[in-house]
Write a protein that holds these residues in place. Structure first.
Motif, short mmCIF file in Angstrom:
data_model
loop_
_atom_site.label_atom_id
_atom_site.label_comp_id
_atom_site.label_asym_id
_atom_site.label_seq_id
_atom_site.Cartn_x
_atom_site.Cartn_y
_atom_site.Cartn_z
N VAL A 180 51.95 39.71 -4.62
CA VAL A 180 51.52 40.73 -4.05
C VAL A 180 50.33 40.64 -4.33
CG1 VAL A 180 51.81 43.21 -4.50
CG2 VAL A 180 53.46 42.07 -5.35
N ARG A 181 49.88 41.29 -2.75
CA ARG A 181 48.45 41.52 -2.45
C ARG A 181 47.87 42.94 -2.16
NH1 ARG A 181 47.34 36.49 2.61
NH2 ARG A 181 48.99 35.16 1.50
N PRO A 182 46.34 42.78 -2.54
CA PRO A 182 45.89 43.85 -2.15
C PRO A 182 46.54 44.66 -0.91
CG PRO A 182 44.45 42.56 -3.56
CD PRO A 182 45.79 41.53 -2.63
N ILE A 183 46.06 45.92 -0.63
CA ILE A 183 46.05 46.91 0.37
C ILE A 183 44.70 47.45 0.54
CG2 ILE A 183 47.55 48.66 2.06
CD1 ILE A 183 49.66 47.96 0.29
N VAL A 184 44.75 46.88 2.08
CA VAL A 184 43.29 47.14 2.25
C VAL A 184 43.44 48.48 2.77
CG1 VAL A 184 41.91 44.86 2.94
CG2 VAL A 184 43.24 46.29 4.61
N ILE A 185 42.14 49.17 3.09
CA ILE A 185 41.87 50.66 3.22
C ILE A 185 41.51 51.21 4.10
CG2 ILE A 185 40.76 52.97 2.51
CD1 ILE A 185 42.19 52.32 -0.56
N SER A 186 41.85 52.26 5.34
CA SER A 186 41.07 52.99 6.73
C SER A 186 39.46 52.23 5.89
CB SER A 186 40.95 54.02 6.74
OG SER A 186 40.40 54.22 7.47
N GLY A 187 38.52 51.40 7.02
CA GLY A 187 37.12 51.29 7.51
C GLY A 187 36.85 49.81 7.29
N ASP A 188 38.12 49.17 7.02
CA ASP A 188 38.13 47.82 6.49
C ASP A 188 38.33 47.31 7.91
OD1 ASP A 188 39.34 44.30 6.76
OD2 ASP A 188 38.52 45.18 4.52
N PRO A 189 37.08 46.36 8.72
CA PRO A 189 37.31 45.76 9.97
C PRO A 189 38.02 45.66 10.38
CG PRO A 189 35.02 45.23 8.63
CD PRO A 189 35.49 45.36 7.36
N VAL A 190 39.67 44.70 9.66
CA VAL A 190 40.73 43.85 10.29
C VAL A 190 41.79 45.15 10.71
CG1 VAL A 190 41.68 44.10 7.42
CG2 VAL A 190 42.90 42.17 9.59
N LEU A 191 41.47 45.98 10.02
CA LEU A 191 42.35 47.25 10.16
C LEU A 191 42.08 47.73 12.07
CD1 LEU A 191 42.14 49.23 6.55
CD2 LEU A 191 44.82 47.50 7.85
#
Length: 223
Positions: A3-14
């Protein structure tokens, strides 16, 4: 599987277009397995690789549908062609979406009722199907992730303003924020439900399958 962390709005990859997968190797196969594991832990109906910090064109889903498509699946280097959304304002009770990368919120968004999906799987097999209704919404939502868009970027002026205020209030919109499915409290409130208080006779099987899409009893594709 991890299980990996889910990045939140603002992370450049999104917020940038994901790169095509040039070769399916063991690393890609492990990535897809981790995406399934993360999606399940997050109780999501879909997950795109950028949401776990990987800028590649892959997404998974776990969603019942009436289109003859397996409930659980994935697609590599997908292309999604979708119908034009109907005219008019979205219904806040029937057309709300949520997103694991904007955790805990849902806002109404009008989507096309039909989506044609093509691509390949980890074994090199062709993936090709037509999705309708809420499954089509899920496909469009995940495809947006691969092109650097969150669903909140597509909201109309009224709801977009509310979404921006929510993101600002949470301190998001900048790099460095994430949450860990299965460890952190579920942002959509599923951890607050006591299964002993649920009467099985009152549960519709379709509602169970779509529970991740209906926070506050409103439909909401979440991925």
């Amino acid at each position: 599987m991890t299980v990996r962390p889910i990045v939140i709005s603002g992370d450049p990859v999104l917020h940038r277009r994901a790169e095509p997968v040039s070769e399916v190797d063991d690393g890609i196969r492990s990535l897809v397995e981790d995406m399934y594991e993360t999606q399940t832990a997050a109780r999501g109906v879909g997950l795109a690789a950028p949401q776990i910090g990987v800028g590649l064109r892959i997404f998974t889903w776990d969603m019942r549908n009436s289109d003859g498509v397996p409930t659980v699946g994935h697609v590599i280097n997908p292309f999604v062609r979708f119908s034009k959304p109907p005219a008019g304002a979205p219904d806040r009770h029937e057309e709300s979406e949520g997103c694991l990368s904007v955790p805990g919120y849902s806002f109404p968004l009008r989507r096309g009722e039909r989506a044609e999906v093509t691509g390949t799987d980890v074994d090199g097999n062709e993936v090709s199907f037509t999705a309708t209704g809420w499954f089509a919404r899920c496909m469009q939502h995940e495809y947006d992730h691969l092109n650097g868009f969150l669903y909140v970027d597509r909201l109309d002026e009224r709801w977009g303003r509310k979404a921006r205020k929510a993101v600002k209030a949470e301190g998001w919109g900048v790099p460095g924020h994430s949450w860990m499915p299965g460890v952190d409290r579920d942002p959509f409130g599923h951890d607050d439900v006591d299964p002993d208080e649920v009467d099985p006779d009152d549960v519709d099987p379709d509602d169970v399958a779509a529970a991740d899409e209906r926070p506050d009893e409103t439909p909401s594709a979440r991925g």
